[in-house]
Design a protein around this motif. Sequence first.
Motif, PDB file in Angstrom:
ATOM      1  N   UNK A   2      72.195  26.264  28.803  1.00 21.72           N
ATOM      2  CA  UNK A   2      72.049  24.831  29.039  1.00 21.72           C
ATOM      3  C   UNK A   2      70.645  24.403  28.649  1.00 21.72           C
ATOM      4  N   UNK A   3      70.432  23.097  28.562  1.00 28.89           N
ATOM      5  CA  UNK A   3      69.182  22.572  28.016  1.00 28.89           C
ATOM      6  C   UNK A   3      67.963  22.858  28.883  1.00 28.89           C
ATOM      7  N   UNK A   4      68.153  23.227  30.152  1.00 33.81           N
ATOM      8  CA  UNK A   4      67.000  23.524  30.999  1.00 33.81           C
ATOM      9  C   UNK A   4      66.343  24.858  30.633  1.00 33.81           C
ATOM     10  N   UNK A   5      66.929  25.606  29.708  1.00 34.99           N
ATOM     11  CA  UNK A   5      66.293  26.840  29.226  1.00 34.99           C
ATOM     12  C   UNK A   5      65.057  26.533  28.388  1.00 34.99           C
ATOM     13  N   UNK A   6      64.928  25.275  27.947  1.00 35.90           N
ATOM     14  CA  UNK A   6      63.746  24.813  27.206  1.00 35.90           C
ATOM     15  C   UNK A   6      63.408  25.693  26.010  1.00 35.90           C
ATOM     16  N   UNK A   7      64.447  26.161  25.319  1.00 36.02           N
ATOM     17  CA  UNK A   7      64.244  26.932  24.087  1.00 36.02           C
ATOM     18  C   UNK A   7      63.879  25.960  22.966  1.00 36.02           C
ATOM     19  N   UNK A   8      62.815  26.209  22.210  1.00 37.72           N
ATOM     20  CA  UNK A   8      62.496  25.319  21.091  1.00 37.72           C
ATOM     21  C   UNK A   8      63.713  25.143  20.188  1.00 37.72           C
ATOM     22  N   UNK A   9      64.041  23.897  19.827  1.00 40.57           N
ATOM     23  CA  UNK A   9      65.262  23.649  19.038  1.00 40.57           C
ATOM     24  C   UNK A   9      65.377  24.493  17.773  1.00 40.57           C
TER      25      UNK A   9
END
Length: 287
Positions: A9-16
């Motif tokens: 999910x987006x809360x993993x804050x992986x650089x796009x």
Amino acid sequence: MNRTIIVTDSTSDIPPAMAETYGIEVVPLTLMFGEEAFRDNLDMTPEQFYERLPRTSQLPTTSQPSPVEYMNVYRSILERNPGCSILSFHISSGLSGTYQSALLAKSMLEEEGEGITVVDSLSASYGFGFMVVEAARMSAEGKGPEEILEAVESLRQSRKLYFLVDTLEYLQKGGRIGKASAILGTLLNIKPILSIDAEGIIYAVEKVRGRKKAVARMIELFKRDLQGVNKINVAVGHTAEPASGEEFLNELAGHFTLEEKVLTNVGPVVGSHVGNGTLAVFIWPAK
């Protein structure tokens, strides 16, 4: 060979760019400013969010994807990759209902869902994002789900993390501390250092007066925790202020040999709970 597909999910804050490189499927949470809804990191960038946050009188709210949204993502992956396995990693169940939503989606798929494993990371932001990236790297090497999960769990147990928040305002608005404590902390220039415990819950480690002293104390805590480990991988999450992340990396390089280095934004959903000026540091041993 059947592939292992990695979902998060987006809360993993992986650089796009990193998520795209490793083929990681990222499902966004939703951020609400009043009646306005934004998909995390898609409809609103971190830069836009942190510029807007100090100017809003009402704390934004967040919501996790519904089970149906996850079910549709899983079903689409299974249709495109017959016979594949899916590993789905999510923000700590102690901080969000996202994990439960994904777990329910798996059950809704019945027999189709047998190849899906939903993982409670017991962490947040790149504190589990780096595990997702490692899982995707291993998948690209042809590793199976069992081997990937074993390696990721080992990483989770060896990882160290601390957050430094610039203000107590957002923790207070989110109900994590009382208003009197927030006001007093602001008056005294208190900078709380936070971490996440074994149950995936945020807790206060120390309260330090002044940001410079707080940064120095974080490094001391890492040196204590790592006990003689010299070579490390490190990720620094910042609130659309890459210079602050670079500065911390430079400070850290005076105490450790830095192997992999990642700078990433703390995304809007996570940022809504900690506010501008937050610095999140995640360290795990280098191979």
